[in-house]
Every structure is written in structure tokens, then in C-alpha cells.
Design a protein around this motif. Structure first.
Motif, PDB file in Angstrom:
ATOM      1  N   THR A 199       0.852  -1.188   0.000  1.00 47.07           N
ATOM      2  CA  THR A 199       0.000   0.000   0.000  1.00 47.07           C
ATOM      3  C   THR A 199       0.883   1.230   0.000  1.00 47.07           C
ATOM      4  N   THR A 244      -3.067   5.859   2.190  1.00 43.89           N
ATOM      5  CA  THR A 244      -4.080   5.080   2.907  1.00 43.89           C
ATOM      6  C   THR A 244      -3.879   5.103   4.416  1.00 43.89           C
ATOM      7  N   GLN A 245      -2.815   5.742   4.888  1.00 42.94           N
ATOM      8  CA  GLN A 245      -2.455   5.647   6.293  1.00 42.94           C
ATOM      9  C   GLN A 245      -2.663   6.937   7.072  1.00 42.94           C
TER      10      GLN A 245
END
Length: 209
Positions: free
Chosen positions: A102, A106-107
């Protein structure tokens, strides 16, 4: 290691000499391998935050990801870290490991969920403009400044349509430097000098899609 440190670590005593004995290499390796790195990151970042004065209103908080070179394991994939750093102190107050497969985009929640960001301005590079990220930050009481480039053509067009053309008449600041044999000029244009009205405070531009 000094004896007081070994005592604090509850190191064993030599059966004859009675002094504290430093642990061996194998023991140290097993302890380090057993440490929860994510929890250490969270605890250290939280401790650092308590050592700083509270940020002033509008203080910037930069989020960015970096790859740790030559950190790859058997699969050869280097570790990627995603961190948040206060503009005023240059201190990292949050950091997470980006899972393999990823990206840092997305974090954002994993990075900031445990950090107080209300009243701050989150700054991020061109990878981050998205409706989900913008909504998350606004719901947490933060503002944001994203870099927008040609990788988001629809968003870039929507922004430029709201602004006057950048001309010498609207130029507010110009900076020039020489880099690798090239002359680089950056100009900041002030949209408020143009007669066209921009959204007033409290009337926000829609979050990027």
C-alpha cells in the motif's frame, strides 16, 4: 554499560564477582525482535509531544512518507515510514509503518488518530489531495493545504478556474535560484488583488473528489 544502567535493566549478577553482567548479543537480538515497533513509535511520539509547548492556532503539521534505504529484509523491500512533523519545532509527533503493498495515502488515519490536530493546518504533497482525507481532517477540526499538480487534472482545473491568471500584476513574491546549471524562478500570486471575488471565510471550496 555502567552498573546503574544494568541495575535499572535488572541485569543478572555475576555469581562470584557480584557485579551486574551485560546481556549477550543473542539476548539483545531476541529482545529487540520481540519489541512492538508500532507501539514504540506511538509512545515515543506521544512523549515528545508532551515535551513541547502546545502549538499555536494555525500551526502547521507536515505529513510525508520516506523510504528507509537498505532496510529491506529477505524480500528486499525497504521499510517505508509515514510521519507528521510540527512546522514550528521540526519535531516528529507521530509516525507509522506503511504496510507492504500500500502507500502512505491510505495511512492518514493510522498516523493522526492518536494525535491532537484540532486548530492545526495539515500540509501534504501532491499524493494526498482526496475527498476522504479532506473530510477526515475537517471532522478532526484541522485545516489543510495540499499541493495540487497535473496528476489530478480535474481538481487542478477546478482550482485554477477560481483564481485569476498569474501575471506580473498579481505577483506578490518572486524567488530565484540557480540549481544544477538552471535558473529556477518561483512566483507567488495573490488572488485577492484581482477584482474577482473568491470564497469568503466560512465558505469553503468543496473537498477534492
Amino acid at each position: 554499560m555502567p552498573q546503574p544502567l544494568l541495575a535499572a535493566a535488572d541485569a543478572r549478577r555475576h555469581p562470584v564477582l557480584g557485579v551486574r553482567v551485560a546481556p549477550g548479543r543473542d539476548t539483545l537480538r531476541r529482545v529487540i525482535e520481540a519489541v512492538d515497533a508500532a507501539m514504540v513509535d506511538r509512545l515515543v511520539s506521544a512523549w515528545l509531544a508532551t515535551r513541547l509547548a502546545p502549538p499555536a492556532g494555525g500551526c502547521g503539521l507536515a505529513v510525508d512518507g520516506k523510504t528507509v534505504r537498505h532496510s529491506g529484509g529477505p524480500d528486499g523491500v525497504d521499510v517505508q515510514l509515514f510521519a507528521a512533523m510540527r512546522h514550528d519545532t521540526a519535531v516528529v509527533v507521530a509516525q507509522v509503518l506503511v504496510p507492504a503493498g500500500t502507500t502512505e495515502v491510505t495511512q492518514i488515519r493510522a498516523l493522526l488518530d492518536h494525535t491532537e490536530i484540532a486548530g492545526t493546518v495539515i500540509t501534504a504533497d501532491a499524493a494526498h489531495p482526496s475527498g476522504d482525507t479532506a473530510t477526515y481532517l475537517r471532522n478532526r477540526g484541522a485545516d489543510y493545504v495540499f499541493t495540487v499538480k497535473g496528476n489530478r487534472p480535474a481538481l487542478l482545473a477546478a482550482i485554477t478556474d477560481r483564481l485569476p491568471a498569474a501575471t506580473p500584476a498579481t505577483s506578490a513574491h518572486t524567488d530565484a535560484e540557480r540549481r544544477s546549471g538552471y535558473r529556477v524562478t518561483r512566483t507567488i500570486s495573490d488572488g485577492t488583488r484581482h477584482r474577482r471575488r473568491l470564497p469568503r471565510r466560512g465558505h469553503r471550496v468543496p473537498a477534492p473528489p
